[in-house]
Design an enzyme around this catalytic site. Structure first.
Site, PDB file in Angstrom:
ATOM      1  N   LYS A 167      -7.411   9.379  55.365  1.00  0.00           N
ATOM      2  CA  LYS A 167      -6.751   9.467  54.053  1.00  0.00           C
ATOM      3  C   LYS A 167      -5.531   8.532  53.957  1.00  0.00           C
ATOM      4  O   LYS A 167      -4.399   8.971  53.736  1.00  0.00           O
ATOM      5  CB  LYS A 167      -6.411  10.928  53.743  1.00  0.00           C
ATOM      6  CG  LYS A 167      -7.696  11.739  53.525  1.00  0.00           C
ATOM      7  CD  LYS A 167      -7.446  13.152  53.095  1.00  0.00           C
ATOM      8  CE  LYS A 167      -7.037  13.296  51.664  1.00  0.00           C
ATOM      9  NZ  LYS A 167      -8.137  13.139  50.700  1.00  0.00           N
TER      10      LYS A 167
HETATM   11  N1  PMP Z   1     -14.180  12.088  50.497  1.00  0.00           N
HETATM   12  C1  PMP Z   1     -13.033  11.607  50.004  1.00  0.00           C
HETATM   13  C2  PMP Z   1     -12.922  10.156  49.725  1.00  0.00           C
HETATM   14  C3  PMP Z   1     -11.962  12.475  49.732  1.00  0.00           C
HETATM   15  O1  PMP Z   1     -10.827  12.013  49.232  1.00  0.00           O
HETATM   16  C4  PMP Z   1     -12.116  13.851  49.976  1.00  0.00           C
HETATM   17  C5  PMP Z   1     -11.001  14.806  49.659  1.00  0.00           C
HETATM   18  N2  PMP Z   1     -10.101  14.923  50.722  1.00  0.00           N
HETATM   19  C6  PMP Z   1     -13.334  14.306  50.518  1.00  0.00           C
HETATM   20  C7  PMP Z   1     -14.341  13.389  50.762  1.00  0.00           C
HETATM   21  C8  PMP Z   1     -13.521  15.746  50.876  1.00  0.00           C
HETATM   22  O2  PMP Z   1     -12.728  16.047  52.005  1.00  0.00           O
HETATM   23  P1  PMP Z   1     -12.128  17.499  52.238  1.00  0.00           P
HETATM   24  O3  PMP Z   1     -13.266  18.435  52.164  1.00  0.00           O
HETATM   25  O4  PMP Z   1     -11.523  17.433  53.588  1.00  0.00           O
HETATM   26  O5  PMP Z   1     -11.148  17.739  51.166  1.00  0.00           O
END
Ligand code: PMP
Length: 305
Positions: A167
């Site tokens: 992220k």
């Molecule tokens: N892909 C991306 C690009 C994201 O930004 C997110 C959100 N964090 C997700 C997938 C889903 O990840 P998570 O379940 O950890 O929120």
């Protein structure tokens, strides 16, 4: 004239008290914090963030999978040479939620490079750490409820060979551009497909399909290792594998997972319209029970506030 006192409009409500946030080791009133216009992160996206959900439970607010989110944050930060104190950020998360009296919220930790040089060599800049809590709102809005209208994006996902799929703030320009392109065409969300027709992910969610009752998590090297994805794999006993775009069209159901989106049924992918999505609906119910602490199962995923 209205003689019914009950119908007299009440004065405009007072604005809510300034929300608090945690910055570099202390709780501060959000309105009193500023930042340098020369922060490295502002110019180059050199920060790492998380999105974490907080749910009301019978025993007060609880944070869902806090440690897993902070571990992912730390992994991203390490790539930029930024140290993350997971215990301090966990304590900060509790402090900020209590100060803001938030029970249903979105936690936003952000670790970023501040001022100290605009060169591309990092190390001289100070590392800042922030934890904010925001009142809850699903980022897919009502689309999350009625079913997401998903469009295949003409844009590619940034390759993990270029930037690790974590992220990083700057990486999100890719998601913002794809989401904007889809929204301008009237769609809710965009789906990234790679140059060889492999499904990657959506702009802020991972992708699943259901075929003949079997749940499959789309695996792709360029996709974020989602924590909700991991949760759903555990709940559904889903297999995780590479998926071709054509398989999504042939699937009985397609759904998206993310901290913010939770489990969102896909109503349409381009011109393919899906049906009632019974498997997705059942998983949504199960997820909702777990995150709200209504079942003893998986209670280790909840951190009480
Ligand atoms: N892909 C991306 C690009 C994201 O930004 C997110 C959100 N964090 C997700 C997938 C889903 O990840 P998570 O379940 O950890 O929120």
């Amino acid at each position: 004239m209205n003689s019914n006192p009950a119908a007299v409009p009440s004065p405009a409500p007072l604005p809510p008290p300034a929300p608090w946030l945690w910055l570099d080791g202390e709780l501060r009133a959000a309105a009193e914090t500023g930042g340098s216009l020369f922060a490295h992160a502002l110019h180059y996206g050199t920060g790492v963030f998380e999105g974490i959900r907080v749910y009301p439970t019978a025993r007060g607010a609880a944070i869902f999978r806090l440690e897993d989110h902070l571990a992912r944050l730390k992994r991203g930060a390490a790539h930029l040479g930024m140290a993350v104190d997971e215990r301090a950020l966990a304590a900060a998360s509790l402090a900020v939620l209590r100060a803001n009296r938030h029970e249903s919220a979105y936690l936003r930790p952000l670790v970023f490079l501040g001022a100290g040089g605009l060169g591309l060599d990092v190390g001289a800049q100070r590392t800042h750490a922030l934890v904010a809590s925001l009142p809850w709102r699903n980022h897919l809005g009502e689309a999350g409820e009625r079913g997401v209208r998903l469009r295949t994006s003409p844009l590619r996902r940034v390759s993990s060979g270029a930037v690790p799929p974590l992220k990083f703030c700057g990486l999100y320009v890719n998601s913002v551009l794809a989401k904007r392109e889809a929204a301008l065409g009237g769609w809710d969300e965009a789906l990234f497909i790679d140059a060889r027709g492999g499904v990657c992910e959506a702009t802020g969610e991972n992708v699943f399909l259901v075929k003949d009752g079997r749940v499959t998590a789309v695996a792709h090297p360029d996709a974020l290792p989602g924590i909700t994805r991991d949760t759903v794999i555990a709940l559904a006993g889903a297999e995780s594998r590479a998926v071709r775009a054509g398989e999504l069209r042939e699937a009985d159901e397609v759904f998206l997972t993310g901290t913010s989106a939770e489990i969102a049924a896909v109503a349409a992918l381009d011109d393919r319209i899906y049906g009632a999505n019974p498997v997705t609906r059942a998983l949504q119910r199960e997820y909702s029970e777990i995150v709200r602490g209504r079942t003893a199962a998986r209670s280790g995923w909840l951190t009480p506030v």
